[in-house]
Design a protein around this motif. Structure first.
Motif, PDB file in Angstrom:
ATOM      1  N   TRP A  65      99.535 -61.825  39.175  1.00  0.00           N
ATOM      2  CA  TRP A  65      99.121 -60.219  39.119  1.00  0.00           C
ATOM      3  C   TRP A  65      97.516 -60.281  39.648  1.00  0.00           C
ATOM      4  CZ3 TRP A  65     101.625 -57.587  34.634  1.00  0.00           C
ATOM      5  CH2 TRP A  65     103.099 -57.799  34.803  1.00  0.00           C
ATOM      6  N   ASN A  66      97.347 -59.539  40.824  1.00  0.00           N
ATOM      7  CA  ASN A  66      95.987 -58.733  40.807  1.00  0.00           C
ATOM      8  C   ASN A  66      95.852 -57.860  39.623  1.00  0.00           C
ATOM      9  OD1 ASN A  66      95.192 -60.243  43.301  1.00  0.00           O
ATOM     10  ND2 ASN A  66      97.039 -58.753  44.303  1.00  0.00           N
ATOM     11  N   SER A  67      94.491 -57.873  39.248  1.00  0.00           N
ATOM     12  CA  SER A  67      94.283 -56.901  37.986  1.00  0.00           C
ATOM     13  C   SER A  67      92.854 -56.458  37.972  1.00  0.00           C
ATOM     14  CB  SER A  67      94.500 -57.535  36.594  1.00  0.00           C
ATOM     15  OG  SER A  67      94.166 -56.842  35.583  1.00  0.00           O
ATOM     16  N   PRO A 101     102.012 -52.980  37.566  1.00  0.00           N
ATOM     17  CA  PRO A 101     100.976 -54.005  37.844  1.00  0.00           C
ATOM     18  C   PRO A 101     101.307 -55.320  38.627  1.00  0.00           C
ATOM     19  CG  PRO A 101     102.007 -54.011  35.514  1.00  0.00           C
ATOM     20  CD  PRO A 101     102.290 -52.867  36.328  1.00  0.00           C
ATOM     21  N   SER A 102     102.831 -55.404  38.555  1.00  0.00           N
ATOM     22  CA  SER A 102     103.206 -56.668  39.287  1.00  0.00           C
ATOM     23  C   SER A 102     103.219 -56.554  40.865  1.00  0.00           C
ATOM     24  CB  SER A 102     104.763 -56.943  38.858  1.00  0.00           C
ATOM     25  OG  SER A 102     105.568 -55.919  39.318  1.00  0.00           O
ATOM     26  N   PRO A 147      89.101 -57.258  41.953  1.00  0.00           N
ATOM     27  CA  PRO A 147      89.965 -57.562  40.784  1.00  0.00           C
ATOM     28  C   PRO A 147      90.109 -59.094  40.405  1.00  0.00           C
ATOM     29  CG  PRO A 147      90.991 -56.266  42.648  1.00  0.00           C
ATOM     30  CD  PRO A 147      89.627 -56.937  43.191  1.00  0.00           C
ATOM     31  N   PHE A 148      90.596 -59.287  39.252  1.00  0.00           N
ATOM     32  CA  PHE A 148      90.760 -60.526  38.677  1.00  0.00           C
ATOM     33  C   PHE A 148      92.318 -60.983  39.077  1.00  0.00           C
ATOM     34  CE2 PHE A 148      88.180 -58.148  35.674  1.00  0.00           C
ATOM     35  CZ  PHE A 148      87.197 -59.029  35.375  1.00  0.00           C
ATOM     36  N   VAL A 149      92.628 -62.438  39.067  1.00  0.00           N
ATOM     37  CA  VAL A 149      93.874 -62.749  39.235  1.00  0.00           C
ATOM     38  C   VAL A 149      94.357 -63.405  37.727  1.00  0.00           C
ATOM     39  CG1 VAL A 149      95.556 -64.183  40.544  1.00  0.00           C
ATOM     40  CG2 VAL A 149      93.411 -63.017  41.702  1.00  0.00           C
ATOM     41  N   LYS A 176      86.759 -56.403  30.552  1.00  0.00           N
ATOM     42  CA  LYS A 176      85.887 -56.131  31.756  1.00  0.00           C
ATOM     43  C   LYS A 176      86.944 -55.362  32.804  1.00  0.00           C
ATOM     44  CE  LYS A 176      83.235 -60.334  31.475  1.00  0.00           C
ATOM     45  NZ  LYS A 176      82.573 -61.647  31.892  1.00  0.00           N
ATOM     46  N   LEU A 177      86.089 -54.609  33.239  1.00  0.00           N
ATOM     47  CA  LEU A 177      86.930 -53.596  34.264  1.00  0.00           C
ATOM     48  C   LEU A 177      86.214 -53.780  35.834  1.00  0.00           C
ATOM     49  CD1 LEU A 177      87.111 -50.265  32.574  1.00  0.00           C
ATOM     50  CD2 LEU A 177      88.885 -52.360  32.429  1.00  0.00           C
ATOM     51  N   GLN A 178      87.083 -54.256  36.609  1.00  0.00           N
ATOM     52  CA  GLN A 178      86.544 -54.438  38.063  1.00  0.00           C
ATOM     53  C   GLN A 178      87.350 -54.015  39.132  1.00  0.00           C
ATOM     54  OE1 GLN A 178      84.049 -58.769  37.065  1.00  0.00           O
ATOM     55  NE2 GLN A 178      85.340 -58.588  38.560  1.00  0.00           N
ATOM     56  N   PRO A 179      87.641 -52.692  39.355  1.00  0.00           N
ATOM     57  CA  PRO A 179      88.635 -52.266  40.171  1.00  0.00           C
ATOM     58  C   PRO A 179      88.274 -52.705  41.794  1.00  0.00           C
ATOM     59  CG  PRO A 179      87.930 -50.369  38.962  1.00  0.00           C
ATOM     60  CD  PRO A 179      87.086 -51.641  38.496  1.00  0.00           C
ATOM     61  N   ALA A 180      86.993 -52.657  42.138  1.00  0.00           N
ATOM     62  CA  ALA A 180      86.519 -53.134  43.234  1.00  0.00           C
ATOM     63  C   ALA A 180      86.784 -54.728  43.543  1.00  0.00           C
ATOM     64  CB  ALA A 180      85.083 -52.597  43.742  1.00  0.00           C
TER      65      ALA A 180
END
Length: 216
Positions: A32-34, A205-206, A25-27, A19-23
């Motif tokens: 890390w925010n991703s 990413p960190s 983000p997942f944690v 899953k891609l969610q740039p707007a």
């Protein structure tokens, strides 16, 4: 003709294993925010995809590590994938826990390994490589030789490349982050602006900070 890497990326995106969610983000558990979340265990629910992965991972083992005596899956995500590969190749199978059991024999490795055996480790996802390489350490501690690792998907973090090099482990992956981004853009899953954000995240990413959604 589409490559295996591209075909697999298409399949993972289609079933939302990636899953891609740039707007939004997942944690991750690491904090890390991703903009990406990957759960390759979803592939087990789709027989056609499951079979595709089994055959292609087995092909990687045969081509890259033909001397393998044993297949070892990494808990928990690659337990099933590793078993499927071992069955396809008619090889013995074990899996490696992240921590020893807290009861009974307190096993870290489930199954039978004999010192001196040549082992290929199967992983479903490689990020920093630290958890994957802990499995390698456990197999080596059992007196076996890890001749390599095959993975379903690899984020391609620079830190992972360093970790695998330091550990002396050759990693071969079916698909990777760059290929997935190409597929996601070609299928209009994401926009050009979002691709830039996803590439920026992968580089560090960190410390990545989510982009203001109003820019997307």
């Amino acid at each position: 003709m589409k490559t295996v890497a591209r075909l697999l990326a298409e399949k993972l995106l289609k079933i939302s294993a990636i899953k891609l969610q740039p707007a939004n983000p997942f944690v991750w558990a690491s904090g890390w925010n991703s903009p990406i979340y990957t759960d390759n265990r979803k592939t087990l629910s789709y027989p056609e995809i499951r079979s595709f992965i089994k055959i292609e991972l087995s092909r990687l083992v045969l081509e890259s590590f033909p001397d393998a005596d044993v297949i070892a899956g990494v808990a928990t995500g690659a337990i099933a994938q590793g078993a499927l590969v071992a069955d396809e190749l008619n090889l013995p199978y074990v899996y490696v826990r992240s921590t020893p059991k807290d009861h009974g024999l307190e096993n870290l490795i489930e199954g039978n390994l004999k010192p001196g055996q040549k082992v290929v480790v199967v992983e479903d996802l490689v990020s920093t490589g630290r958890s994957s390489l802990k499995a390698v350490e456990a197999v080596r501690a059992a007196g076996c030789e890890v001749i390599g690792m095959v993975a379903l998907f690899n984020y391609g973090f620079p830190v992972a490349e360093e970790n695998f090099a330091d550990a002396g482990v050759r990693l071969v992956s079916l698909s990777d982050y760059n290929t997935m981004l190409e597929v996601a853009l070609a299928t209009q899953y994401i926009s050009e602006d979002e691709v830039d954000i996803l590439r920026e995240w992968r580089n560090d990413p960190s410390t990545w900070v989510p982009t203001d959604p109003r820019r997307l």
